[in-house]
Design a protein around this motif. Structure first.
Motif, PDB file in Angstrom:
ATOM      1  N   ARG A 119      -9.453  -1.303  -1.142  1.00 25.88           N
ATOM      2  CA  ARG A 119      -7.946  -0.833  -0.918  1.00 25.88           C
ATOM      3  C   ARG A 119      -6.825  -0.333  -1.696  1.00 25.88           C
ATOM      4  O   ARG A 119      -5.469   0.271  -0.531  1.00 25.88           O
ATOM      5  N   ASP A 148      -2.384   5.402   0.657  1.00 23.77           N
ATOM      6  CA  ASP A 148      -3.879   4.766   0.187  1.00 23.77           C
ATOM      7  C   ASP A 148      -4.037   4.470   1.513  1.00 23.77           C
ATOM      8  O   ASP A 148      -5.094   4.041   2.383  1.00 23.77           O
ATOM      9  N   PHE A 149      -2.389   3.717   2.048  1.00 19.25           N
ATOM     10  CA  PHE A 149      -2.280   3.550   3.362  1.00 19.25           C
ATOM     11  C   PHE A 149      -3.115   4.386   4.406  1.00 19.25           C
ATOM     12  O   PHE A 149      -3.711   4.377   5.372  1.00 19.25           O
ATOM     13  N   ALA A 185      -1.542  -4.073   6.401  1.00 19.52           N
ATOM     14  CA  ALA A 185      -2.885  -3.909   5.605  1.00 19.52           C
ATOM     15  C   ALA A 185      -2.851  -4.262   4.180  1.00 19.52           C
ATOM     16  O   ALA A 185      -3.920  -4.913   4.062  1.00 19.52           O
ATOM     17  N   ARG A 222     -10.832   6.176   6.837  1.00 17.63           N
ATOM     18  CA  ARG A 222     -11.688   5.212   6.247  1.00 17.63           C
ATOM     19  C   ARG A 222     -12.489   4.265   7.494  1.00 17.63           C
ATOM     20  O   ARG A 222     -12.735   4.021   8.363  1.00 17.63           O
ATOM     21  N   GLN A 223     -11.204   3.367   8.088  1.00 18.24           N
ATOM     22  CA  GLN A 223     -11.466   2.856   9.075  1.00 18.24           C
ATOM     23  C   GLN A 223     -11.672   3.111  10.827  1.00 18.24           C
ATOM     24  O   GLN A 223     -12.660   3.252  12.035  1.00 18.24           O
ATOM     25  N   SER A 254      -5.533  -7.029   3.907  1.00 21.74           N
ATOM     26  CA  SER A 254      -6.178  -7.138   2.393  1.00 21.74           C
ATOM     27  C   SER A 254      -6.844  -7.910   1.140  1.00 21.74           C
ATOM     28  O   SER A 254      -7.333  -8.201   0.895  1.00 21.74           O
ATOM     29  N   LEU A 262       0.914  -1.218   0.089  1.00 26.41           N
ATOM     30  CA  LEU A 262       0.124  -0.038  -0.199  1.00 26.41           C
ATOM     31  C   LEU A 262       1.296   1.251   0.334  1.00 26.41           C
ATOM     32  O   LEU A 262       1.877   0.900   0.876  1.00 26.41           O
ATOM     33  N   THR A 283     -11.284  -6.219  -1.495  1.00 27.66           N
ATOM     34  CA  THR A 283      -9.660  -6.202  -1.141  1.00 27.66           C
ATOM     35  C   THR A 283      -9.088  -4.985  -2.765  1.00 27.66           C
ATOM     36  O   THR A 283      -8.571  -4.309  -2.556  1.00 27.66           O
ATOM     37  N   LYS A 331      -5.242   6.724   3.773  1.00 26.84           N
ATOM     38  CA  LYS A 331      -6.737   7.063   3.026  1.00 26.84           C
ATOM     39  C   LYS A 331      -7.525   5.618   4.228  1.00 26.84           C
ATOM     40  O   LYS A 331      -8.412   5.780   4.390  1.00 26.84           O
ATOM     41  N   LEU A 332      -6.722   5.138   3.800  1.00 25.76           N
ATOM     42  CA  LEU A 332      -7.418   3.898   4.715  1.00 25.76           C
ATOM     43  C   LEU A 332      -7.369   4.001   5.898  1.00 25.76           C
ATOM     44  O   LEU A 332      -8.590   3.302   6.708  1.00 25.76           O
ATOM     45  N   CYS A 333      -6.725   4.405   6.417  1.00 28.00           N
ATOM     46  CA  CYS A 333      -7.071   4.272   7.709  1.00 28.00           C
ATOM     47  C   CYS A 333      -7.493   5.431   8.705  1.00 28.00           C
ATOM     48  O   CYS A 333      -8.464   5.484   9.753  1.00 28.00           O
TER      49      CYS A 333
END
Length: 661
Positions: free
Chosen positions: A215, A177-178, A199, A184-185, A203, A173, A212, A180-182
């Protein structure tokens, strides 16, 4: 150190390493930093070198690492996906070079970044992608073909129809993108991944490829494992060939024979790693010639022709200037430190989470503290320790009232979290709505985070009940929202009104109450009217509840705002009665099971369904109320606790014999 003391320490280290390996590789949930894990591993290697008679076949030093789930079909690697030996100093790299030259003579090396992701193998037949697998333990991996197909940078067809080809790459990631994922979480109230590597691994192991796909995974391909129809003589040549065939290849690599040149390149790469778009935690030195690699061979764990240099975590001192307190979806108050900006791993850091009151108290963090900061996994900034506190400073305490709504906050005994218990707290609105509409809750198709954010921003929704008053005319005026979209959303909302009561209970976001607990609660109280009338004492008597969950339910449903919301939802036509059916059998009636480890043939979901079908129940932790522990491979602390408490432990075979034929 004498032999007896060495044996005690070796056994302790092996146990620690196995535990942390399982947390890292199998559960994608590490508890210690890579640097700390590497220290444990290096200490074990040193002790086994000093006492070779204590080395055993099952020692972690004789395994590549990782494990294989039974979630996916196994794939046996015809060419093992080996791990790399780690070096932590220039002296160790020079020793590696000396060993190589003693065996192979003059050599050329290729130096590349060491990516911090999940290693995979990709197979192509006549130039078409046919199968992809994880590294697993290096010999056997997991078939994750469908999930890999969702990664856009993996070519599905090569530029040439090579008869057969297997390549190795690293799924990762990017930093962006990491983050953004955090985010969102955090918005969804989910547990955050610790670092990009975990991550990426989590994913890629999703059972639903659509998860997947969302992500943002990427890949760099860096090795040819097998190829038919042509011969490659060296690593640099293979990288150029991979790129010509359409594979994404990292543009950063350096070919050299002189170790001073190589060490300079590694140092420069380390200095600018924070500027890279992809995560790295070191550099890899590889012998270029494949013929010399063959001559050098491999140990039980590592190739002798490659060495990985791991960058140490960078730490710097700065000052904490303020502590901000935010409120999450579940009402948890989270303190965030604001610091004088400091550069770590190539990026400027000025904010970091301080987790909770216990973390702050343990380190004695105060406004004005001089602290040591570092980046965990080269991404997440964290406070390591306090250097000193100003004389006039005072210990920091989280507020006793919610900074958003002013309601009293509470902290359950044994919990680190301080939370606002007001379900209508404004700070929790968007997060609560996202949870309310999610798949396991009201399952409102098409009502995702982006649309909910738009609805809240436009002032159309300020409560879950407002969702059921939306009108087509207002929806059609939203950006990128047409007549058909409005029609589909209103149909999904109408459909959700008929959901079982347990879905609504879970959707409301009662603290400590997950889907299973909501089902149990609604099995005992089959209507919302009955739940509202239930007393804390009788709630605590429900199997699997206890005082904490009982108090959470009683307090949540005693709030006037909760009761007002429920009255409004009922007037809008939502179902407030349970549709639960009695178990099909009673072979396991009254029995409480805890599942741990990986079973040979059953997934946890399948095993849980069988237990519930026969009147049993599944709980998440071992206690004196547990009847049986169903254990598979890689079972951890739950198995140890069960054995210590004398609770019967079942294998899958023994469990299946308990079921009616």
């Amino acid at each position: 150190m004498d032999r007896e003391a060495a044996q005690r320490e070796i056994e302790k280290l092996r146990e620690e390493i196995r535990y942390h390996s399982r947390k890292y590789y199998t559960e994608d949930d590490p508890e210690i930093s890579d640097f700390a894990y590497d220290g444990l591993f290096r200490r074990l290697e040193d002790l086994e070198a000093a006492f070779p008679e204590l080395v055993t076949e099952d020692s972690p030093t004789n395994r590549i690492g990782g494990a294989v789930y039974n979630t996916f079909a196994p794939v046996v690697h015809q060419v093992p996906l080996e791990s790399l030996h780690d070096a932590f100093s220039q002296e160790e790299l020079l020793d590696f070079d000396r060993r190589v030259r003693e065996t192979a003579g003059p050599v050329e090396y290729v130096v590349e970044p060491k990516f911090d992701g999940l290693s995979v193998a990709l197979e192509y037949v006549d130039g078409v992608f046919t199968r992809g697998s994880t590294r697993g333990d290096g010999v056997t991996g997991e078939d994750v073909t469908e999930n890999l197909r969702t990664i856009q940078s993996i070519p599905k067809r090569l530029t040439e129809p090579v008869p057969f080809m297997e390549v190795r790459g690293e799924v990762f990631l990017s930093d962006g993108d990491f983050e953004k994922l955090c985010q969102r979480q955090e918005l969804l109230g989910e547990k955050l991944f610790k670092n990009p590597r975990n991550a990426a691994a989590g994913s890629l192991r999703q059972k639903d490829p659509r998860v997947t796909a969302g992500r943002g995974l990427s890949i760099f391909v860096f090795n040819v494992q097998r190829i038919q129809g042509e011969t490659l003589s060296g690593h640099e040549q293979s990288l150029k060939r991979l790129e010509a065939l359409g594979f994404p290849v990292c543009p950063i690599f350096h070919k050299a024979t002189d170790m001073e040149d190589i060490l300079r390149f590694i140092g420069d790469l380390g200095d600018r790693r924070g500027e890279l778009a992809f995560p790295i935690d070191g550099a890899v030195i590889k012998v270029d010639s494949f013929a010399q690699r063959e001559e050098l061979g491999s140990t039980a764990r590592f190739p002798r022709w490659a060495e990985a240099f791991k960058y140490p975590p960078e730490e710097k001192e700065t000052t904490l200037t303020d502590i901000e307190v935010n409120v999450g979806r579940t009402g948890v108050l989270t303190p965030t430190g604001v610091f004088e900006p400091v550069t770590l791993a190539g990026t400027t850091v000025s904010r970091a989470t301080l987790h909770n009151q216990d973390f702050i108290a343990e380190k004695d963090i105060r406004i004005g503290s001089r602290v040591i900061m570092r980046k965990a996994g080269e991404i997440i900034p964290e406070v390591v320790s306090v250097v000193e506190n100003p004389p006039e400073s005072v210990p920091f305490l989280l507020p006793d009232r919610c900074p958003s709504c002013g309601e009293q906050v509470s902290r359950e005994e044994g919990e680190a979290a301080v939370r606002c218990t007001n379900p209508q707290c404004p700070a929790q609105l968007l997060r609560n709505l996202i949870h309310f509409a999610s798949r396991d809750a009201m399952d409102i198709d098409g009502l995702g985070p982006a649309l909910l954010e738009q609805l809240v921003g436009e002032g159309l929704v300020s409560s879950p009940a407002d969702l059921y008053t939306l009108e087509a005319g207002r929806l059609e005026k939203l950006e990128r929202f047409g007549e058909k979209s409005a029609e589909n959303l209103l149909a999904a909302l109408e459909k959700s009104k008929q959901n079982d009561l347990y879905r609504l209970v879970f959707a409301l976001g009662v603290p400590h109450i997950g889907v299973k607990n909501a089902q149990v609660l609604c099995g005992r109280y089959p209507s919302m009217e009955a739940i509202l009338a239930a007393q804390e004492e009788e709630l605590s008597a429900i199997d699997g509840f206890g005082e904490v969950k009982a108090r959470a339910v009683a307090e949540f449903f005693s709030h006037g705002s909760t009761r007002d919301l429920l009255a409004r939802l009922e007037s809008l036509g939502l179902n407030l009665k349970s549709q639960a059916q009695a178990p099909a059998g009673n072979a396991l009636a009254g029995q409480a099971f805890v599942l741990t480890g990986t079973l040979p043939t059953l997934s946890r979901k399948e095993a849980s369904a069988l237990i519930e079908r026969e009147g049993g129940r599944v709980t998440g932790s071992v206690s004196k109320k547990t009847s049986f522990v169903l254990a598979g491979e890689e079972a951890g602390s739950k198995l140890e606790k069960a054995l210590a408490m004398g609770i019967p432990v079942l294998s899958e075979e023994e469990f299946l014999k308990m079921l009616p034929t």
